[in-house]
Design a protein around this motif. Structure first.
Motif, PDB file in Angstrom:
ATOM      1  N   PHE A   3       0.847  -1.185   0.000  1.00 17.53           N
ATOM      2  CA  PHE A   3       0.000   0.000   0.000  1.00 17.53           C
ATOM      3  C   PHE A   3       0.879   1.230   0.000  1.00 17.53           C
ATOM      4  O   PHE A   3       2.001   1.215   0.500  1.00 17.53           O
ATOM      5  N   GLU A  20      -3.786   3.692   2.451  1.00 13.40           N
ATOM      6  CA  GLU A  20      -4.229   2.391   1.972  1.00 13.40           C
ATOM      7  C   GLU A  20      -4.575   2.387   0.481  1.00 13.40           C
ATOM      8  O   GLU A  20      -5.592   1.857   0.061  1.00 13.40           O
ATOM      9  N   PRO A  22      -3.793   0.734  -2.884  1.00 15.65           N
ATOM     10  CA  PRO A  22      -3.126  -0.503  -3.285  1.00 15.65           C
ATOM     11  C   PRO A  22      -2.153  -0.280  -4.447  1.00 15.65           C
ATOM     12  O   PRO A  22      -2.419   0.505  -5.348  1.00 15.65           O
ATOM     13  N   LYS A  58      -9.035   2.449   0.805  1.00 15.51           N
ATOM     14  CA  LYS A  58      -9.556   1.084   0.853  1.00 15.51           C
ATOM     15  C   LYS A  58     -11.019   1.079   1.287  1.00 15.51           C
ATOM     16  O   LYS A  58     -11.850   0.375   0.707  1.00 15.51           O
ATOM     17  N   TYR A  70     -13.952  -5.849  -5.592  1.00 23.06           N
ATOM     18  CA  TYR A  70     -13.176  -5.480  -4.401  1.00 23.06           C
ATOM     19  C   TYR A  70     -12.335  -6.666  -3.914  1.00 23.06           C
ATOM     20  O   TYR A  70     -11.167  -6.510  -3.581  1.00 23.06           O
ATOM     21  N   PHE A  74      -8.170  -6.852  -3.587  1.00 22.61           N
ATOM     22  CA  PHE A  74      -7.544  -7.011  -2.279  1.00 22.61           C
ATOM     23  C   PHE A  74      -7.410  -8.461  -1.842  1.00 22.61           C
ATOM     24  O   PHE A  74      -7.258  -8.721  -0.654  1.00 22.61           O
TER      25      PHE A  74
END
Length: 83
Positions: A3, A20, A22, A58, A70, A74
């Protein structure tokens, strides 16, 4: 997953931090989706008159994306033998 975070000043000159975010590989199918959503989110935060000091990208993605997308962004690798 890695992140990153982003820090900038908004319209009023207040320091705002987005955490956060990604980091996806270059060949990831969802890289474009994340970039577009990040630009949209930054524009919303930048124009906000009553900003918070820290925002979670996030959490934002959790609200705006469909759940299967999502999860694909993740997804976490299942480690064998607790390694």
């Amino acid at each position: 997953m890695l992140f990153k975070s982003l820090e900038f000043k908004n319209v009023d000159g207040q320091k705002v931090k987005i955490i956060e975010i990604p980091v996806l590989e270059d060949d990831n199918l969802y890289q474009f989706v994340v970039k577009v959503r990040l630009q949209t989110f930054i524009a919303q935060v930048y124009a906000n008159k009553n900003p918070k000091k820290v925002y979670s990208f996030k959490d934002y993605l959790k609200r705006v994306l469909k759940w299967p997308v999502y999860e694909q962004i993740f997804k976490s690798e299942i480690l064998k033998n607790n390694a």
